[in-house]
Scaffold this motif. Structure first.
Motif, PDB file in Angstrom:
ATOM      1  N   GLU A 163      52.008  19.753  67.187  1.00 39.40           N
ATOM      2  CA  GLU A 163      53.936  19.975  67.601  1.00 39.40           C
ATOM      3  C   GLU A 163      54.768  20.703  69.057  1.00 39.40           C
ATOM      4  O   GLU A 163      55.218  20.454  69.452  1.00 39.40           O
ATOM      5  CB  GLU A 163      54.387  20.185  66.635  1.00 39.40           C
ATOM      6  N   LEU A 164      53.845  21.896  69.546  1.00 33.17           N
ATOM      7  CA  LEU A 164      54.423  22.279  70.421  1.00 33.17           C
ATOM      8  C   LEU A 164      53.560  21.729  71.730  1.00 33.17           C
ATOM      9  O   LEU A 164      53.806  22.534  72.708  1.00 33.17           O
ATOM     10  CB  LEU A 164      53.416  23.940  70.585  1.00 33.17           C
ATOM     11  N   GLY A 165      52.649  21.001  71.669  1.00 37.57           N
ATOM     12  CA  GLY A 165      52.841  19.799  72.514  1.00 37.57           C
ATOM     13  C   GLY A 165      51.074  19.782  72.988  1.00 37.57           C
ATOM     14  O   GLY A 165      50.147  19.311  74.236  1.00 37.57           O
ATOM     15  N   VAL A 166      50.032  20.948  72.800  1.00 34.00           N
ATOM     16  CA  VAL A 166      48.476  21.236  72.588  1.00 34.00           C
ATOM     17  C   VAL A 166      47.897  19.308  72.072  1.00 34.00           C
ATOM     18  O   VAL A 166      47.993  18.709  70.571  1.00 34.00           O
ATOM     19  CB  VAL A 166      47.277  21.554  71.966  1.00 34.00           C
ATOM     20  N   ASP A 167      47.252  18.756  73.375  1.00 31.87           N
ATOM     21  CA  ASP A 167      46.490  17.306  72.104  1.00 31.87           C
ATOM     22  C   ASP A 167      44.885  17.667  71.712  1.00 31.87           C
ATOM     23  O   ASP A 167      44.429  17.889  71.980  1.00 31.87           O
ATOM     24  CB  ASP A 167      46.634  16.969  73.358  1.00 31.87           C
ATOM     25  N   VAL A 168      45.137  17.820  70.532  1.00 31.28           N
ATOM     26  CA  VAL A 168      44.111  18.462  69.733  1.00 31.28           C
ATOM     27  C   VAL A 168      42.988  17.357  69.715  1.00 31.28           C
ATOM     28  O   VAL A 168      42.074  17.613  69.167  1.00 31.28           O
ATOM     29  CB  VAL A 168      44.165  18.951  67.875  1.00 31.28           C
ATOM     30  N   GLY A 169      43.166  15.739  69.394  1.00 36.39           N
ATOM     31  CA  GLY A 169      41.831  14.960  69.540  1.00 36.39           C
ATOM     32  C   GLY A 169      41.561  14.853  70.997  1.00 36.39           C
ATOM     33  O   GLY A 169      40.076  14.406  71.402  1.00 36.39           O
ATOM     34  N   CYS A 170      42.125  15.363  72.236  1.00 30.82           N
ATOM     35  CA  CYS A 170      40.885  15.191  73.830  1.00 30.82           C
ATOM     36  C   CYS A 170      40.133  16.904  73.447  1.00 30.82           C
ATOM     37  O   CYS A 170      39.250  16.696  74.037  1.00 30.82           O
ATOM     38  CB  CYS A 170      41.940  15.266  74.617  1.00 30.82           C
ATOM     39  N   HIS A 171      40.501  17.993  72.639  1.00 30.44           N
ATOM     40  CA  HIS A 171      39.452  19.088  72.468  1.00 30.44           C
ATOM     41  C   HIS A 171      37.331  18.394  71.780  1.00 30.44           C
ATOM     42  O   HIS A 171      37.482  17.150  71.734  1.00 30.44           O
ATOM     43  CB  HIS A 171      39.647  19.540  71.799  1.00 30.44           C
ATOM     44  N   PRO A 172      36.869  18.556  72.696  1.00 30.50           N
ATOM     45  CA  PRO A 172      35.360  18.808  72.439  1.00 30.50           C
ATOM     46  C   PRO A 172      35.210  19.552  71.026  1.00 30.50           C
ATOM     47  O   PRO A 172      36.032  20.447  70.584  1.00 30.50           O
ATOM     48  CB  PRO A 172      34.463  18.933  73.265  1.00 30.50           C
ATOM     49  N   ASN A 173      33.991  18.516  70.185  1.00 35.85           N
ATOM     50  CA  ASN A 173      34.228  19.127  68.911  1.00 35.85           C
ATOM     51  C   ASN A 173      33.068  20.918  68.895  1.00 35.85           C
ATOM     52  O   ASN A 173      33.081  21.272  70.646  1.00 35.85           O
ATOM     53  CB  ASN A 173      33.515  18.673  68.131  1.00 35.85           C
ATOM     54  N   LEU A 174      32.856  21.578  68.278  1.00 33.96           N
ATOM     55  CA  LEU A 174      32.290  23.416  67.856  1.00 33.96           C
ATOM     56  C   LEU A 174      31.274  22.733  68.909  1.00 33.96           C
ATOM     57  O   LEU A 174      30.933  23.417  69.512  1.00 33.96           O
ATOM     58  CB  LEU A 174      32.173  22.972  66.682  1.00 33.96           C
ATOM     59  N   LYS A 175      30.135  22.324  68.173  1.00 36.40           N
ATOM     60  CA  LYS A 175      28.579  21.781  68.644  1.00 36.40           C
ATOM     61  C   LYS A 175      28.631  21.804  70.161  1.00 36.40           C
ATOM     62  O   LYS A 175      28.075  22.230  71.377  1.00 36.40           O
ATOM     63  CB  LYS A 175      28.058  21.339  68.437  1.00 36.40           C
ATOM     64  N   GLU A 176      29.335  20.502  71.166  1.00 36.34           N
ATOM     65  CA  GLU A 176      29.540  20.261  72.396  1.00 36.34           C
ATOM     66  C   GLU A 176      30.485  20.911  72.984  1.00 36.34           C
ATOM     67  O   GLU A 176      29.630  21.489  74.335  1.00 36.34           O
ATOM     68  CB  GLU A 176      30.612  19.068  72.520  1.00 36.34           C
ATOM     69  N   PHE A 177      30.722  22.474  73.446  1.00 33.81           N
ATOM     70  CA  PHE A 177      31.279  23.164  72.899  1.00 33.81           C
ATOM     71  C   PHE A 177      30.494  24.772  73.545  1.00 33.81           C
ATOM     72  O   PHE A 177      30.004  24.688  74.663  1.00 33.81           O
ATOM     73  CB  PHE A 177      33.025  23.722  72.486  1.00 33.81           C
ATOM     74  N   LEU A 178      29.944  24.240  72.340  1.00 32.16           N
ATOM     75  CA  LEU A 178      28.948  26.259  72.491  1.00 32.16           C
ATOM     76  C   LEU A 178      27.969  25.139  72.981  1.00 32.16           C
ATOM     77  O   LEU A 178      27.421  26.020  73.879  1.00 32.16           O
ATOM     78  CB  LEU A 178      28.293  25.968  71.233  1.00 32.16           C
ATOM     79  N   ILE A 179      26.895  24.111  73.264  1.00 32.65           N
ATOM     80  CA  ILE A 179      26.108  23.633  73.934  1.00 32.65           C
ATOM     81  C   ILE A 179      26.639  23.656  75.424  1.00 32.65           C
ATOM     82  O   ILE A 179      25.761  24.153  76.249  1.00 32.65           O
ATOM     83  CB  ILE A 179      25.617  22.076  73.277  1.00 32.65           C
ATOM     84  N   LYS A 180      27.833  23.929  75.818  1.00 31.71           N
ATOM     85  CA  LYS A 180      28.009  23.783  76.883  1.00 31.71           C
ATOM     86  C   LYS A 180      28.483  25.004  77.809  1.00 31.71           C
ATOM     87  O   LYS A 180      28.793  25.409  78.509  1.00 31.71           O
ATOM     88  CB  LYS A 180      29.367  22.339  77.622  1.00 31.71           C
ATOM     89  N   GLU A 181      28.667  25.429  76.592  1.00 30.86           N
ATOM     90  CA  GLU A 181      28.658  27.162  77.055  1.00 30.86           C
ATOM     91  C   GLU A 181      28.329  28.046  78.464  1.00 30.86           C
ATOM     92  O   GLU A 181      26.851  28.161  77.945  1.00 30.86           O
ATOM     93  CB  GLU A 181      29.138  28.050  75.686  1.00 30.86           C
ATOM     94  N   ASN A 182      28.458  29.076  78.732  1.00 26.71           N
ATOM     95  CA  ASN A 182      28.252  29.922  79.883  1.00 26.71           C
ATOM     96  C   ASN A 182      27.892  30.976  79.545  1.00 26.71           C
ATOM     97  O   ASN A 182      28.674  31.076  79.834  1.00 26.71           O
ATOM     98  CB  ASN A 182      28.378  29.188  81.001  1.00 26.71           C
ATOM     99  N   LEU A 183      26.677  31.561  78.616  1.00 28.36           N
ATOM    100  CA  LEU A 183      26.345  32.389  78.743  1.00 28.36           C
ATOM    101  C   LEU A 183      26.609  33.494  79.588  1.00 28.36           C
ATOM    102  O   LEU A 183      25.438  34.002  79.386  1.00 28.36           O
ATOM    103  CB  LEU A 183      26.047  32.971  77.387  1.00 28.36           C
ATOM    104  N   GLY A 184      27.242  34.092  80.113  1.00 27.23           N
ATOM    105  CA  GLY A 184      26.635  34.924  81.137  1.00 27.23           C
ATOM    106  C   GLY A 184      27.750  36.203  81.105  1.00 27.23           C
ATOM    107  O   GLY A 184      27.957  36.672  79.865  1.00 27.23           O
TER     108      GLY A 184
END
Length: 389
Positions: A361-382
């Motif tokens: 409701e505050l304007g964040v498009d929750v539908g365009c976020h990657p799912n959990l696994k997609e985020f974790l696989i692409k995360e750069n662990l610096g």
């Protein structure tokens, strides 16, 4: 008088140089001098120090010692024909391996006698050391258990490190925390016998003391470089296993990383150290993803709930931000995962649904976020030094 007569009789019966033998076989017992010598040897073998002195040693920074690329081998090319096994060089007695020294009654008694105000600290114990042969190198791999003191720690964190890993840690700490490292000494390499059992045992003791010394200094204990030395390699290994779909192996690696972060107190540093916060949330999120794929929704939901407790803002905090609010990239994927998992195990999910609705409701498009696994696989662990793998 009787004793004098008995002594005179013995001298008469036995020739010079002969000794009477007692019937009970006490003559087979070792002399006290032999016991003393053996004790001295054990003490010298296991009583290592933080800095090895002598004429036949090189500073750890000297690069001329290696016999091959990335090697910890002897400067004079110590023979590879007789490698030491882990059982030969383990600094702990092999007779103690696998034995359970503490019964439940002893544990309960110890807990009752222990002062409640006893301050907890970490114990660093080298439990094994094995010589590893690779194509162009030979080095010793140390297995170290990190144990929480002042309690019976049945789930210690475990790391395996070689000399060059410790050397890299020491170099980074000296570069970034020069004043605090002024009184910290590092075990130096020897010119010869780097793979001898006695040398490895002494060095094992030295590494225990080295880590304990670092952990005793507050500035170094909370230093990102020090913390990442323990858990970051497990996080990177867990991410790689997650990418290739080896979820069961990834769970073991990630749980060990989580235990290490817990023992090191990383959770208390989330508000002050962004890198440690990112690593902490990645660990929990990766466990959620792995448990989901292993069809273990209860374990997945528990770790998801724990991550959201550290990450989710209150509705009032969200409303104070300008629309659309700045939310952590893991927040929406974790909320969506938690709603599904809570539904699966029949757990109340209304609070997470309400938070997800507020964000939308505050304007964040929750539908365009990657799912959990997609985020974790692409995360750069610096790491804190800016390095990434």
């Amino acid at each position: 008088m009787a004793s004098k007569l008995l002594d005179r009789l013995r001298r008469t019966l036995f020739k010079e140089g002969e000794h009477p033998t007692d019937a009970d076989g006490t003559d087979d017992c070792p002399e006290s001098s032999e016991l003393d010598d053996d004790t001295d040897y054990v003490s010298a073998r296991l009583g290592g120090t933080l800095c090895f002195e002598g004429d036949a040693v090189l500073d750890s920074e000297d690069a001329g010692e290696a016999s091959g690329p990335d090697s910890d081998s002897d400067f004079f090319g110590e023979s590879l024909d007789n490698p030491c096994s882990s059982t030969d060089i383990s600094p702990t007695s092999p007779t103690l391996k696998g034995s359970n020294m503490l019964t439940r009654q002893l544990q309960e008694s110890w807990r009752s006698l222990r002062p409640r105000c006893a301050s907890e600290k970490l114990i660093f114990e080298v439990t094994d050391a094995s010589v590893v042969h690779e194509t162009n190198s030979k080095y010793v791999l140390y297995t170290i258990h990190i144990i929480q003191s002042a309690s019976f720690d049945k789930t210690p964190g475990v790391i395996t490190r070689r000399y060059t890993d410790f050397e890299r840690l020491h170099s980074r700490l000296r570069r970034r925390y020069g004043d605090e490292m002024e009184g910290v000494y590092f075990p130096r390499k020897k010119l010869r016998k780097n793979f001898a059992a006695e040398t490895i045992a002494k060095r094992s003791r030295a590494f225990e003391q080295y880590l304990s010394h670092l952990h005793s200094l507050h500035e170094l204990r909370v230093a990102p470089t020090f913390l990442e030395f323990f858990y970051l390699s497990d996080l990177r290994a867990g991410q790689m296993l997650l990418r290739v779909g080896h979820y069961q192996e990834a769970v073991g690696t990630l749980l060990n990383a989580l235990r290490l972060q817990e023992k090191l107190g990383c959770q208390q540093l989330l508000h002050h150290q962004p890198v440690q916060k990112a690593h902490w949330l990645f660990t929990l999120g990766a466990l959620v993803s792995c448990f989901q794929d292993l069809e273990q929704p209860t374990e997945a939901q528990e770790h998801c709930d724990r991550a959201l407790q550290d990450l989710a803002p209150s509705p009032d905090t969200l409303k104070q931000q300008p629309p659309p609010p700045q939310v952590h990239p893991l927040l929406v994927p974790l909320l969506q995962a938690n709603v599904r998992l809570s539904w699966k195990i029949c757990k109340d999910k209304r609070c997470w649904e309400a938070l997800l609705q507020d964000i939308q409701e505050l304007g964040v498009d929750v539908g365009c976020h990657p799912n959990l696994k997609e985020f974790l696989i692409k995360e750069n662990l610096g790491d804190s030094e800016g390095d990434a793998k």
